[in-house]
Design a protein around this motif. Structure first.
Motif, PDB file in Angstrom:
ATOM      1  N   ASP A  12      80.700 114.807  64.023  1.00 22.14           N
ATOM      2  CA  ASP A  12      80.900 116.746  63.386  1.00 22.14           C
ATOM      3  C   ASP A  12      81.580 116.521  61.785  1.00 22.14           C
ATOM      4  OD1 ASP A  12      81.450 118.160  65.525  1.00 22.14           O
ATOM      5  OD2 ASP A  12      83.183 117.113  66.620  1.00 22.14           O
ATOM      6  N   THR A  13      82.451 115.074  61.759  1.00 18.56           N
ATOM      7  CA  THR A  13      82.895 114.781  60.434  1.00 18.56           C
ATOM      8  C   THR A  13      81.306 114.918  59.204  1.00 18.56           C
ATOM      9  OG1 THR A  13      84.249 113.521  61.091  1.00 18.56           O
ATOM     10  CG2 THR A  13      83.463 113.236  58.374  1.00 18.56           C
ATOM     11  N   ALA A  16      80.485 118.857  58.497  1.00 19.00           N
ATOM     12  CA  ALA A  16      81.720 119.203  57.658  1.00 19.00           C
ATOM     13  C   ALA A  16      81.160 118.913  56.121  1.00 19.00           C
ATOM     14  CB  ALA A  16      82.995 119.039  57.957  1.00 19.00           C
ATOM     15  N   SER A  19      78.062 120.479  55.502  1.00 20.64           N
ATOM     16  CA  SER A  19      78.217 122.461  55.541  1.00 20.64           C
ATOM     17  C   SER A  19      79.268 122.229  54.213  1.00 20.64           C
ATOM     18  CB  SER A  19      78.758 122.821  56.333  1.00 20.64           C
ATOM     19  OG  SER A  19      78.982 123.951  56.481  1.00 20.64           O
ATOM     20  N   ASP A  20      79.442 121.600  53.207  1.00 15.53           N
ATOM     21  CA  ASP A  20      81.010 121.889  52.055  1.00 15.53           C
ATOM     22  C   ASP A  20      79.854 121.991  51.167  1.00 15.53           C
ATOM     23  OD1 ASP A  20      82.780 122.407  53.709  1.00 15.53           O
ATOM     24  OD2 ASP A  20      83.921 120.158  52.794  1.00 15.53           O
TER      25      ASP A  20
END
Length: 122
Positions: A12-13, A16, A19-20
């Motif tokens: 998940d980290t 993220a 994605s950023d």
């Protein structure tokens, strides 16, 4: 990008972060190129447009944060000035009271000394 295209499943980290940075968007756009929905040039154009939009949002956020910090500093400064003015007023009042008390004591001492001088010596 290589590992994501090879099928790596990010946590998940990491997802993220990717994605950023736009890695997941680029993977999505490359999937559209493979399917024939649009060509590589269109893929790059869309990614560049997203990146420019993202950069504008980041710059606006930085400016907003800087403005909030400046406003907070200004408010703290004004509060400190008001506090200092109140303290200066209290000190001036205390000095005035002390001066009045001193003047009253001197007047009382002068009044006590004056009647002795006025009484005739017989």
């Amino acid at each position: 990008m290589y590992w994501v295209n090879c099928g790596a499943e990010p946590t998940d980290t990491v997802r993220a972060i990717l994605s950023d940075e736009g890695v997941l968007l680029m993977k999505h756009l490359q999937g559209g190129v493979k399917k024939g929905a649009f060509d590589e040039a269109e893929c790059q154009r869309r990614f560049d447009a997203w990146k420019a939009n993202r950069q504008q949002k980041v710059e606006k956020l930085k400016v907003s944060i800087a403005d909030k910090q400046q406003l907070a500093v200004k408010e703290r400064f004004q509060a400190e000035q008001a506090k200092n003015a109140a303290k200066a007023e209290a000190v001036a009042k205390k000095k005035a009271e002390a001066a009045a008390a001193k003047a009253e004591a001197e007047a009382a001492a002068a009044a006590a000394a004056a009647p002795e001088a006025e009484t005739p010596a017989e």
